[in-house]
Write a protein that holds these residues in place. Structure first.
Motif, PDB file in Angstrom:
ATOM      1  N   THR A 157      22.591  27.771  56.518  1.00  0.00           N
ATOM      2  CA  THR A 157      23.291  29.002  55.523  1.00  0.00           C
ATOM      3  C   THR A 157      22.551  29.668  54.613  1.00  0.00           C
ATOM      4  OG1 THR A 157      23.810  27.466  53.550  1.00  0.00           O
ATOM      5  CG2 THR A 157      25.226  27.129  55.486  1.00  0.00           C
ATOM      6  N   MET A 158      22.975  30.884  54.053  1.00  0.00           N
ATOM      7  CA  MET A 158      22.401  31.627  53.216  1.00  0.00           C
ATOM      8  C   MET A 158      23.531  32.530  52.398  1.00  0.00           C
ATOM      9  SD  MET A 158      20.205  34.757  55.192  1.00  0.00           S
ATOM     10  CE  MET A 158      20.018  35.552  53.478  1.00  0.00           C
ATOM     11  N   HIS A 159      22.939  33.221  51.623  1.00  0.00           N
ATOM     12  CA  HIS A 159      23.933  34.149  50.530  1.00  0.00           C
ATOM     13  C   HIS A 159      24.858  32.888  49.832  1.00  0.00           C
ATOM     14  CE1 HIS A 159      22.835  37.983  51.757  1.00  0.00           C
ATOM     15  NE2 HIS A 159      23.102  37.682  52.890  1.00  0.00           N
ATOM     16  N   GLY A 160      25.930  33.293  49.205  1.00  0.00           N
ATOM     17  CA  GLY A 160      26.632  32.198  48.144  1.00  0.00           C
ATOM     18  C   GLY A 160      27.759  32.770  47.648  1.00  0.00           C
ATOM     19  N   PHE A 161      27.329  32.510  45.755  1.00  0.00           N
ATOM     20  CA  PHE A 161      28.665  32.779  45.154  1.00  0.00           C
ATOM     21  C   PHE A 161      28.087  33.414  44.029  1.00  0.00           C
ATOM     22  CE2 PHE A 161      26.651  28.797  43.581  1.00  0.00           C
ATOM     23  CZ  PHE A 161      26.628  29.086  42.230  1.00  0.00           C
ATOM     24  N   ALA A 162      29.141  34.577  43.227  1.00  0.00           N
ATOM     25  CA  ALA A 162      28.796  35.237  42.097  1.00  0.00           C
ATOM     26  C   ALA A 162      29.848  35.028  40.924  1.00  0.00           C
ATOM     27  CB  ALA A 162      28.674  36.583  42.397  1.00  0.00           C
ATOM     28  N   LEU A 163      29.307  33.884  40.062  1.00  0.00           N
ATOM     29  CA  LEU A 163      30.181  33.482  38.898  1.00  0.00           C
ATOM     30  C   LEU A 163      30.336  34.492  37.775  1.00  0.00           C
ATOM     31  CD1 LEU A 163      32.137  31.405  37.895  1.00  0.00           C
ATOM     32  CD2 LEU A 163      30.052  29.824  37.214  1.00  0.00           C
ATOM     33  N   ASN A 164      31.330  34.938  37.350  1.00  0.00           N
ATOM     34  CA  ASN A 164      31.276  36.052  35.951  1.00  0.00           C
ATOM     35  C   ASN A 164      31.297  35.083  34.870  1.00  0.00           C
ATOM     36  OD1 ASN A 164      31.208  38.260  37.742  1.00  0.00           O
ATOM     37  ND2 ASN A 164      33.617  38.043  37.637  1.00  0.00           N
ATOM     38  N   ASN A 165      30.235  35.068  34.048  1.00  0.00           N
ATOM     39  CA  ASN A 165      30.259  34.549  32.835  1.00  0.00           C
ATOM     40  C   ASN A 165      30.444  35.473  31.643  1.00  0.00           C
ATOM     41  OD1 ASN A 165      29.732  32.470  30.659  1.00  0.00           O
ATOM     42  ND2 ASN A 165      27.491  32.690  30.819  1.00  0.00           N
ATOM     43  N   THR A 166      29.448  36.301  31.204  1.00  0.00           N
ATOM     44  CA  THR A 166      29.854  37.406  30.384  1.00  0.00           C
ATOM     45  C   THR A 166      29.336  38.631  30.768  1.00  0.00           C
ATOM     46  OG1 THR A 166      27.115  37.271  29.747  1.00  0.00           O
ATOM     47  CG2 THR A 166      28.697  35.807  28.561  1.00  0.00           C
ATOM     48  N   THR A 167      29.896  38.856  32.350  1.00  0.00           N
ATOM     49  CA  THR A 167      29.658  39.844  32.974  1.00  0.00           C
ATOM     50  C   THR A 167      30.247  41.150  32.260  1.00  0.00           C
ATOM     51  OG1 THR A 167      29.632  38.623  34.954  1.00  0.00           O
ATOM     52  CG2 THR A 167      29.790  40.831  35.415  1.00  0.00           C
ATOM     53  N   ASP A 168      29.702  42.482  32.386  1.00  0.00           N
ATOM     54  CA  ASP A 168      30.146  43.571  32.115  1.00  0.00           C
ATOM     55  C   ASP A 168      31.670  44.068  33.111  1.00  0.00           C
ATOM     56  OD1 ASP A 168      31.357  46.018  31.446  1.00  0.00           O
ATOM     57  OD2 ASP A 168      29.292  47.003  30.973  1.00  0.00           O
ATOM     58  N   LEU A 169      32.627  43.777  32.847  1.00  0.00           N
ATOM     59  CA  LEU A 169      33.748  43.662  34.108  1.00  0.00           C
ATOM     60  C   LEU A 169      34.133  45.133  34.329  1.00  0.00           C
ATOM     61  CD1 LEU A 169      36.218  40.756  32.908  1.00  0.00           C
ATOM     62  CD2 LEU A 169      34.375  40.865  34.873  1.00  0.00           C
ATOM     63  N   ARG A 170      33.652  46.105  33.767  1.00  0.00           N
ATOM     64  CA  ARG A 170      33.777  47.481  34.002  1.00  0.00           C
ATOM     65  C   ARG A 170      33.044  47.913  35.197  1.00  0.00           C
ATOM     66  NH1 ARG A 170      31.402  50.502  28.876  1.00  0.00           N
ATOM     67  NH2 ARG A 170      29.579  49.063  29.522  1.00  0.00           N
ATOM     68  N   PHE A 171      32.169  47.227  35.648  1.00  0.00           N
ATOM     69  CA  PHE A 171      31.686  47.602  36.825  1.00  0.00           C
ATOM     70  C   PHE A 171      32.475  47.220  38.089  1.00  0.00           C
ATOM     71  CE2 PHE A 171      28.080  48.018  34.507  1.00  0.00           C
ATOM     72  CZ  PHE A 171      26.898  48.755  35.188  1.00  0.00           C
ATOM     73  N   MET A 172      33.337  46.084  37.980  1.00  0.00           N
ATOM     74  CA  MET A 172      34.232  45.801  38.944  1.00  0.00           C
ATOM     75  C   MET A 172      35.609  46.344  38.709  1.00  0.00           C
ATOM     76  SD  MET A 172      33.094  41.713  39.827  1.00  0.00           S
ATOM     77  CE  MET A 172      32.675  41.333  38.202  1.00  0.00           C
ATOM     78  N   ARG A 173      36.164  46.794  37.603  1.00  0.00           N
ATOM     79  CA  ARG A 173      37.429  47.499  37.331  1.00  0.00           C
ATOM     80  C   ARG A 173      37.495  48.849  37.496  1.00  0.00           C
ATOM     81  NH1 ARG A 173      38.636  43.793  31.825  1.00  0.00           N
ATOM     82  NH2 ARG A 173      39.360  41.950  33.045  1.00  0.00           N
ATOM     83  N   ASP A 174      36.304  49.394  37.141  1.00  0.00           N
ATOM     84  CA  ASP A 174      36.436  51.075  37.150  1.00  0.00           C
ATOM     85  C   ASP A 174      35.614  51.663  38.392  1.00  0.00           C
ATOM     86  OD1 ASP A 174      37.762  50.490  34.869  1.00  0.00           O
ATOM     87  OD2 ASP A 174      36.005  51.046  33.604  1.00  0.00           O
ATOM     88  N   HIS A 175      34.320  50.811  38.833  1.00  0.00           N
ATOM     89  CA  HIS A 175      33.711  51.462  39.616  1.00  0.00           C
ATOM     90  C   HIS A 175      33.657  51.036  41.112  1.00  0.00           C
ATOM     91  CE1 HIS A 175      32.064  52.663  35.944  1.00  0.00           C
ATOM     92  NE2 HIS A 175      31.090  51.783  35.782  1.00  0.00           N
ATOM     93  N   ILE A 176      34.254  49.817  41.630  1.00  0.00           N
ATOM     94  CA  ILE A 176      34.552  49.548  42.841  1.00  0.00           C
ATOM     95  C   ILE A 176      36.004  49.094  42.979  1.00  0.00           C
ATOM     96  CG2 ILE A 176      32.019  49.161  43.299  1.00  0.00           C
ATOM     97  CD1 ILE A 176      32.767  46.081  43.214  1.00  0.00           C
ATOM     98  N   VAL A 177      36.441  48.619  44.176  1.00  0.00           N
ATOM     99  CA  VAL A 177      37.434  47.674  44.424  1.00  0.00           C
ATOM    100  C   VAL A 177      36.837  46.446  44.861  1.00  0.00           C
ATOM    101  CG1 VAL A 177      39.652  47.304  45.691  1.00  0.00           C
ATOM    102  CG2 VAL A 177      39.023  49.705  45.160  1.00  0.00           C
TER     103      VAL A 177
END
Length: 568
Positions: A157-177
């Protein structure tokens, strides 16, 4: 004596790593299949997407306009985001016969769910038909806190997970779906009211991953958790080389610079040995400047060349030169970096000499070398980090000396793929880039470099079919188990040759010697490395990067490099 090595899970906290560098390391570990690894890190702002992503619908901005890269990735899933404050985990594992792709995805989800629950977020779990981990998955407003995307092949296997801790959520709310899911929001630990440092999150993930995937236990190594870009030693930018002190008695020894002491303290390294302390007998090279050495010196001077043998104060100079072997250092004798162990001059470098490749080729011819080694100073001031000069030197030596094997020892070239590929395309017989030290000490020993970046450079060269080589210096504060871990990482990406030698402190402004590593320890390093699958490990107190280079390379079969298209 046969050395066996345990089938541990190798856990690495790598700090902030550019996406393409981490991908090269992942792919190297995935392709060569030497052990199980878990890479934990943060990325600078980047959007990644799988082959079936609908970018026209889900990418809402020009990535460059928000300071992000856009990278196509060979994995499942749509468009996602990585950035500061988000813990990215890459498990590179061999699956047993009972674990298929779906079971592995569930295992990754389970790891994240247990982590979040331990950190204080109770209502988390899976959401039917939507991969990843969700907050209040059965409630009226499920929120995605962790994305998951994996790749499988040949039982790994490779790749995996991305866990939001203190992430700037604007990058996921305003810039992408994110992940192509437009009707469900994203969240983070911070947004859910859970305050946890990245170090705390990494600690929980590491412990739970060891329990889940550590067949025979686990070993963890971290790069330093504190780092400032200005953390450079005083041996830098014209501030002087420090005092070379010999003898003892009433001699005064200049104290180490404050920043150097601070970096060492952060890495858990003490004051070390005094620079006046007498070296053990096994560290006393036999120096004999016979006629062969003097003849080679004349050739170097007549052609206006520089050798790293002299510039770095190599203890093996007389032995190697008497054997007709020298390592040519191109691109001048001034380096743009300030590594804590290195004697090379760090004043402002001069412009590269366009005639230098031809002069190196002429020297190789006059000396009748069967194996020529060419190294370089770091040239971060050049747009291509000096890659064109290295490639031109390889070409010149090959034209003038077609039967000579060519080994290059290069900088990390700031991790730029185009620069690294330019050297790879020149097809040296051996591609050498030194890891230098263990993960924990990287920022104290070479603050302008990076552990993951160096592994990525080597993995990129190996993927192109080259024989790869790297080196470690011991005695700077590392532990033996950390050396074994670095060897596991080098073996994991397919490194063919490794050199290991004792650090000798050149001046009082350089890192102190933490310990004299005795000869039996070097024998054990060699046994561990070769048991891991490294084809040749050259290890002794006086070993340096080019020591016995011809002999080491002769025992490793060359591969045919793949062709590369390199753009300037």
């Amino acid at each position: 004596m046969t050395t066996t090595v345990p089938d541990q899970l190798h856990i690495r906290w790598l700090g902030t790593v550019a996406y393409h560098e981490a991908l090269a390391v992942q792919e190297g570990l995935f392709e060569h299949g030497a052990g199980d690894h878990l890479l934990l890190l943060e990325h600078p702002h980047v959007f990644t997407h799988g082959a079936r992503a609908e970018l026209d619908k889900n990418l809402l901005v020009d990535p460059a306009s928000v300071g992000a890269d856009l990278v196509a990735v060979n994995r499942g899933g749509d468009l996602t985001y990585h950035g500061p404050g988000q813990l990215v985990g890459y498990p590179i594992l061999a699956l047993d016969g009972l674990t298929g792709p779906r079971q592995h995805v569930c295992a990754v989800e389970g790891l994240v769910i247990e982590t979040l629950q331990e950190l204080g977020l109770a209502d988390v779990g899976r959401l039917d038909d939507y991969p990843g981990v969700w907050v209040e998955p059965q409630g009226a407003n499920p929120r995605k806190i962790c994305a998951i995307g994996v790749r499988f092949g040949r039982g790994r296997t490779m790749h995996g997970f991305a866990l939001n801790n203190t992430t700037d959520l604007r990058f996921m709310r305003d810039h992408i779906v994110p992940c192509g899911i437009g009707d469900k929001p994203v969240t983070s630990l911070a947004e859910e009211g859970v305050s946890a440092t990245m170090e705390q999150v990494v600690g929980v993930v590491s412990r739970l991953a060891a329990q889940r995937w550590g067949k025979a236990g686990a070993e963890r190594q971290d790069v330093a958790w504190k780092h400032r870009p200005e953390d450079l030693s005083r041996f830098s930018r014209g501030e002087g080389p420090g005092d070379i002190v010999r003898g003892g008695g009433d001699h005064r020894v200049a104290a180490e610079p404050v920043r150097l002491r601070g970096r060492l303290a952060q890495a858990g390294v003490g004051a070390g040995l005094s620079i006046t302390e007498r070296k053990p007998e096994w560290l006393r090279p036999k120096v004999s400047h016979g006629p062969e050495v003097l003849a080679l010196k004349r050739t170097i001077r007549e052609l206006g060349l520089v050798t790293v043998c002299e510039e770095a104060g190599c203890p093996n100079l007389s032995e190697c030169w008497a054997d007709g072997t020298a390592t040519f250092m191109i691109l001048g004798e001034r380096c743009t970096r300030a590594c804590g162990f290195c004697l090379i001059d760090t004043r402002q470098p001069l412009e590269p000499d366009p005639d230098e490749p031809g002069r190196v080729a002429e020297a190789v011819a006059r000396m009748g070398l069967a194996h020529a080694v060419v190294t370089m100073v770091a040239r971060d001031d050049l747009a291509d980090s000096g890659a064109a000069a290295v490639a031109a030197t390889i070409a010149a030596v090959r034209r003038r000396n077609p039967a000579t094997a060519i080994e290059v020892l290069v900088s990390d070239m700031r991790g730029e793929p185009a620069a690294i590929d330019a050297v790879i395309a020149a097809a040296p017989d051996v591609f050498n880039h030194n890891l230098e030290t263990v993960a924990r000490l990287q920022r104290a020993v070479r603050p302008s470099a990076g552990y993951a970046r160096s592994l990525g450079v080597l993995a990129r060269a190996k993927a192109a079919g080259l024989v790869t080589k790297s080196g470690l210096i011991v005695g700077m504060g590392e532990r033996d188990d950390e050396v074994a871990g670095a060897l596991a990482d080098l073996a994991g990406i397919g490194t063919d040759i490794v050199t290991i030698g004792q650090y000798l402190r050149p001046t009082s402004h350089h890192l102190p010697v933490a310990r004299w590593v005795e000869p039996p320890a070097f024998d054990e390093y060699r046994r561990i490395g070769e048991a891991r699958g490294i084809r040749h490990v050259e290890a002794s107190p006086l070993t340096r990067s080019s020591y016995h280079a011809r002999q080491a390379a002769s025992g490793v079969p060359s591969a045919t490099p793949v062709s590369l298209s390199v753009r300037s």
